[in-house]
Write an enzyme that holds these catalytic residues in place. Structure first.
Site, short mmCIF file in Angstrom:
data_model
loop_
_atom_site.label_atom_id
_atom_site.label_comp_id
_atom_site.label_asym_id
_atom_site.label_seq_id
_atom_site.Cartn_x
_atom_site.Cartn_y
_atom_site.Cartn_z
N ASP A 6 0.70 -1.19 -0.01
CA ASP A 6 0.03 0.11 -0.10
C ASP A 6 0.79 1.23 -0.04
O ASP A 6 1.79 1.34 0.85
CB ASP A 6 -0.78 0.10 1.17
N HIS A 31 5.12 -7.57 -0.29
CA HIS A 31 4.95 -8.81 -1.29
C HIS A 31 5.61 -9.02 -2.26
O HIS A 31 5.88 -7.84 -2.97
CB HIS A 31 3.54 -8.86 -1.11
N SER A 44 7.98 3.86 4.97
CA SER A 44 9.39 3.88 4.30
C SER A 44 8.97 4.09 2.64
O SER A 44 8.04 4.35 2.35
CB SER A 44 10.26 2.93 4.63
#
Length: 273
Positions: free
Chosen positions: A79, A138, A241
């Protein structure tokens, strides 16, 4: 090289975020963070169920998100906000509009010259994860991991104001560089960039990588048969980050633009094999 003050500050914050406080106080911390940052908890357990602030940061979904099963579809690894994306010009990419950096330098000395050259004139995407975002990352496609390089460094903030004023931020900050191959043998890199208050960057398949520590020298790890399937969870940031993705020429056609907000599992591009 002495430890930079940003690293010392981040270690102190990491100790606080990892501490399991008394239940009533932890609940106050968690609820306050959710409210202050505007976290959407609809896909996650209630804030009171997390024993530490880091556990809340690194929360997992109650139910897995679905994504395209088409092997040509690349999904977002996280995200995030797309702060920049586009073409790598020779070995130069954009940190943000008007601020350039060398991809050879951000990859560091642990990556071979031939591997670096393979992405010259390729494509890049910068994914910025704010403190309110889901913090796990991911695999964007079925992929093989060839090398992991941990490069210690500073921990400047990576938000938009910092990207605009801090020259070579991606090069100076601590990072973990993953050298990967697609199923068709196209090379790409995923670079996990540390930031202020990031307690740790966790790489689940390589526990020897210990970020935001007292390490001063780069460390390198090579793999012969390390494969990740699209969607596999392989670690997390313990705060917001950035992930930088650098891809070989003619590997992928991205369907995203600078300023787009993307979600993990969303299709963001199409492999061109």
């Amino acid at each position: 090289m002495n430890q930079h003050i940003t690293s010392a500050m981040s270690q102190a914050f990491g100790r606080f975020a990892s501490k399991e406080h008394k239940k009533y106080f932890q609940n106050i911390i968690n609820r306050s963070y959710v409210r202050m940052m505007g976290l959407d908890m609809s896909e996650f357990d209630a804030p009171d169920t997390y024993p530490t602030l880091n556990a809340l940061f690194t929360r997992k979904f109650r139910h897995k998100r679905s994504f395209s099963s088409d092997p040509k579809d690349m999904i977002s690894p996280c995200d995030s906000l797309i702060t920049e994306c586009g073409k790598i010009e020779d070995d130069t990419a954009l940190q943000i509009k008007g601020m350039r950096y060398s991809v050879d330098e951000v990859l560091g000395e642990g990556i071979s010259d031939d591997a670096k050259k393979s992405i010259h004139n390729g494509t890049f995407v910068n994914f910025y994860l704010s403190p309110r975002d889901y913090h796990r990352y991911h695999a964007p496609i079925d992929m093989q991991v060839l090398h992991a390089v941990h490069i210690p460094g500073k921990l400047y903030p990576v938000n938009i104001p910092s990207l605009k004023k801090q020259v070579n931020l991606f090069i100076e900050n601590e990072r973990v560089v993953l050298e990967c191959l697609s199923g068709e043998g196209k090379r790409f890199f995923m670079i996990l960039v540390g930031a202020l208050n990031v307690g740790k960057m966790v790489v689940s398949f390589e526990p020897r990588i210990q970020t935001n520590s007292n390490a001063l020298n780069p460390s390198q790890y090579s793999y012969r048969e390390l494969y990740l399937s699209k969607g596999d969870d392989f670690g997390c940031f313990m705060m917001g980050s950035t992930i930088v993705m650098l891809c070989e020429q003619e590997m992928v056609e991205f369907g995203i633009s600078t300023g787009h907000k993307v979600s993990f599992a969303q299709t963001i591009g199409r492999l061109t094999f």
